[in-house]
Design a protein around this motif. Structure first.
Motif, PDB file in Angstrom:
ATOM      1  N   ARG A  63       0.823  -1.216   0.000  1.00 34.55           N
ATOM      2  CA  ARG A  63       0.000   0.000   0.000  1.00 34.55           C
ATOM      3  C   ARG A  63       0.853   1.261   0.000  1.00 34.55           C
ATOM      4  NH1 ARG A  63      -5.237  -0.056   1.957  1.00 34.55           N
ATOM      5  NH2 ARG A  63      -4.799   1.828   3.178  1.00 34.55           N
ATOM      6  N   ILE A  64       2.032   1.183   0.605  1.00 31.56           N
ATOM      7  CA  ILE A  64       2.903   2.355   0.699  1.00 31.56           C
ATOM      8  C   ILE A  64       3.513   2.653  -0.659  1.00 31.56           C
ATOM      9  CG2 ILE A  64       5.046   3.228   1.751  1.00 31.56           C
ATOM     10  CD1 ILE A  64       4.329   1.530   4.231  1.00 31.56           C
ATOM     11  N   ASP A  65       3.618   3.940  -0.987  1.00 31.27           N
ATOM     12  CA  ASP A  65       4.257   4.356  -2.237  1.00 31.27           C
ATOM     13  C   ASP A  65       5.770   4.365  -2.006  1.00 31.27           C
ATOM     14  OD1 ASP A  65       5.230   5.564  -4.513  1.00 31.27           O
ATOM     15  OD2 ASP A  65       3.731   7.179  -4.558  1.00 31.27           O
ATOM     16  N   TYR A  66       6.393   3.217  -2.224  1.00 33.63           N
ATOM     17  CA  TYR A  66       7.805   3.068  -1.911  1.00 33.63           C
ATOM     18  C   TYR A  66       8.709   3.864  -2.841  1.00 33.63           C
ATOM     19  CZ  TYR A  66       6.448  -0.538   1.379  1.00 33.63           C
ATOM     20  OH  TYR A  66       5.881  -1.205   2.439  1.00 33.63           O
ATOM     21  N   LEU A  69       8.707   7.295  -1.460  1.00 33.62           N
ATOM     22  CA  LEU A  69       9.473   7.303  -0.214  1.00 33.62           C
ATOM     23  C   LEU A  69      10.965   7.251  -0.508  1.00 33.62           C
ATOM     24  CD1 LEU A  69       9.510   7.136   2.906  1.00 33.62           C
ATOM     25  CD2 LEU A  69       9.397   4.640   2.677  1.00 33.62           C
ATOM     26  N   ASP A  70      11.357   6.418  -1.439  1.00 32.78           N
ATOM     27  CA  ASP A  70      12.769   6.298  -1.802  1.00 32.78           C
ATOM     28  C   ASP A  70      13.325   7.631  -2.303  1.00 32.78           C
ATOM     29  OD1 ASP A  70      15.240   4.861  -2.440  1.00 32.78           O
ATOM     30  OD2 ASP A  70      14.618   5.052  -4.530  1.00 32.78           O
ATOM     31  N   ALA A 408       1.264  14.809   4.682  1.00 34.04           N
ATOM     32  CA  ALA A 408       1.458  15.812   5.735  1.00 34.04           C
ATOM     33  C   ALA A 408       2.770  16.563   5.564  1.00 34.04           C
ATOM     34  CB  ALA A 408       1.413  15.142   7.107  1.00 34.04           C
ATOM     35  N   GLY A 409       3.547  16.173   4.559  1.00 28.41           N
ATOM     36  CA  GLY A 409       4.789  16.886   4.269  1.00 28.41           C
ATOM     37  C   GLY A 409       5.890  16.649   5.266  1.00 28.41           C
ATOM     38  N   TRP A 410       5.875  15.489   5.934  1.00 26.31           N
ATOM     39  CA  TRP A 410       6.895  15.242   6.948  1.00 26.31           C
ATOM     40  C   TRP A 410       8.308  15.228   6.384  1.00 26.31           C
ATOM     41  CZ3 TRP A 410       4.963  16.600  11.109  1.00 26.31           C
ATOM     42  CH2 TRP A 410       3.716  16.196  11.567  1.00 26.31           C
ATOM     43  N   LEU A 411       8.466  14.816   5.140  1.00 29.96           N
ATOM     44  CA  LEU A 411       9.794  14.768   4.533  1.00 29.96           C
ATOM     45  C   LEU A 411       9.997  15.841   3.482  1.00 29.96           C
ATOM     46  CD1 LEU A 411      10.274  10.889   4.260  1.00 29.96           C
ATOM     47  CD2 LEU A 411      10.996  12.451   6.087  1.00 29.96           C
TER      48      LEU A 411
END
Length: 435
Positions: A63-66, A69-70, A408-411
């Motif tokens: 489910r996560i957009d890896y 994220l990468d 949420a823009g955490w990164l």
């Protein structure tokens, strides 16, 4: 520090060989003998082979957009506050993502790999909590017994060690001012002597009535659990948990880290820091190191995926909240938290309607975090060799992605100030206490 080799250590060697055979996949890992920093011969230690790790886009499913994220992690690793970074994601109880970024040493440019050793810092407290819970379930340890009954070196103001229980100690309810006398540990003083001197330390509240985070006092658990297990604390953790879980890289002690072929040097920005032994001398509070794959195995076990090693009854006893705490971290992330609590070396809190658990930690030049959602068995472990606190946001970005929550823009790095040079001091992060 590990004890010197002796005939009593032979069962540990047998257990290691059984664990090696059980892993059933080939690989190589440098491991030290149980007697200290001498190699356990030049033998191949089977670990998860690199080709079996989900470390390429073709292997990322869930489910996560890896891929997103990468990209975010790659950009994060380029910041001048960073040196190296290792991240693993467990989704629905399965390892779905492993990735390494940056360098172990800015002077050589050696890259971080999935086998690079980092420090867990205060995440080590989770091993202490579950060891105490396991021994309690065995009937060999009474969590409600006063600390003084164990003849430890810990002395508290007004003789409170006679009332404070082991449960209180591991839930950080000694009443001492936060991080009491950590400065003395960092100066090189003997932890046992410092613990005795805590009798004169200031109190933040009456013992047993509030949460006050500790390292030196908490490490009285090393003495108690050594006596209860009838073996050195570090050996007990490795024998009961790490080896059966196949965590062949995980262990205790400075020499074990610095003697490894692939280990991350501590940094502050692009400056390499000296390796300090201080917090290794309180092993129950901050003694563990491993690579990212074994860190992920620990998180999976904490999720309940290995009941043969860590039964649900043990996890429930260790993880059950005992006392409320202040909110974690700082800034916007702090505002997003709620209902924070502490169990036995274990944190829990609410975030965006979800209950999360785990721990984070910080020692000079290293940071580590393990945060997951028990309901979905989804979470993140991350370790990096710098003092920067921003990467503590990584688990929350992944959990948002899992729940298809608006970003949420955490990164998001765009709001950070330009960094042409290295910051003179690390960004403080509340809740990631020293150790």
């Amino acid at each position: 520090m590990r004890s010197q080799s002796n005939p009593a250590s032979m069962p540990r060697v047998v257990l290691l060989l059984v664990a090696i055979a059980a892993l059933g996949v080939s690989g190589w890992f440098g491991i030290h003998a149980f007697g200290g920093n001498q190699p356990l011969a030049s033998v191949p230690i089977p670990i998860m082979a690199p080709e079996n790790l989900p470390d390429t886009p073709a292997q990322w499913r869930g489910r996560i957009d890896y891929r997103a994220l990468d990209r975010q992690l790659a950009d994060l690793a380029q910041r001048p506050e960073m040196a190296g970074l290792a991240v693993a994601v467990v989704e629905d109880g399965e390892l779905r993502f492993v990735r390494a970024y940056g360098v172990t040493d800015v002077s050589t440019g050696a890259p971080v790999t999935a086998q690079t050793m980092f420090r867990w810092a205060s995440v080590s407290k989770t091993t202490t909590g579950v060891m105490a819970a396991a021994l309690a379930k065995d009937g060999t340890l009474d969590l409600d017994r006063p600390v003084a009954d164990w003849s430890t070196s810990l002395r508290l103001p007004r003789g409170a060690e006679a009332q404070v229980t082991l449960d209180d100690l591991l839930a950080q309810r000694t009443g001492l001012t936060k991080n009491a006398y950590d400065d003395r540990l960092e100066e090189g003083q003997n932890p046992a002597l410092i613990r005795t001197g805590l009798a004169a330390a200031p109190l933040q509240c009456d013992p047993g009535t509030c949460h006050t985070y500790q390292n030196i006092a908490f490490d009285a658990a090393t003495e108690i659990l050594t006596a209860a297990a009838d073996k050195p604390f570090s050996n007990a953790v490795e024998d009961r948990f790490f080896l059966p879980l196949g965590m062949v890289s995980a262990g205790f002690g400075m020499e074990r880290l610095t003697g490894a072929n692939d280990w991350a040097k501590p940094h502050r920005g692009h400056h390499i820091l000296p390796v300090k032994e201080a917090y290794w001398r309180v092993p129950a509070a901050a003694g563990v190191e491993s690579d990212i794959v074994d860190f992920a195995k620990w998180m999976q076990a904490m999720m309940g995926t290995r009941p043969d090693v860590l039964p649900q009854s043990v996890l429930q006893l260790a993880h059950r909240p005992r006392v409320g705490t202040a909110k974690l971290y700082g800034g916007d992330l702090r505002q997003a938290m709620g209902d924070a609590s502490y169990g036995l070396g274990w944190r829990s809190f609410s975030y965006s309607g979800h209950r999360l658990e785990g721990h984070s930690g910080a020692v000079s030049g290293y940071r580590a975090t393990m945060i997951f959602e028990p309901a979905t068995r989804t979470g993140v472990v991350a370790m990096w060799n710098s003092d920067w606190g921003f990467p503590f946001r990584i688990p929350f970005a992944a959990i948002d992605s899992y729940h298809k929550r608006a970003d949420a823009g955490w990164l998001d790095l765009s709001e950070l100030p330009p960094a042409p040079g290295v910051a003179a001091a690390p960004t403080p992060v509340a809740g990631a206490a020293k150790g």
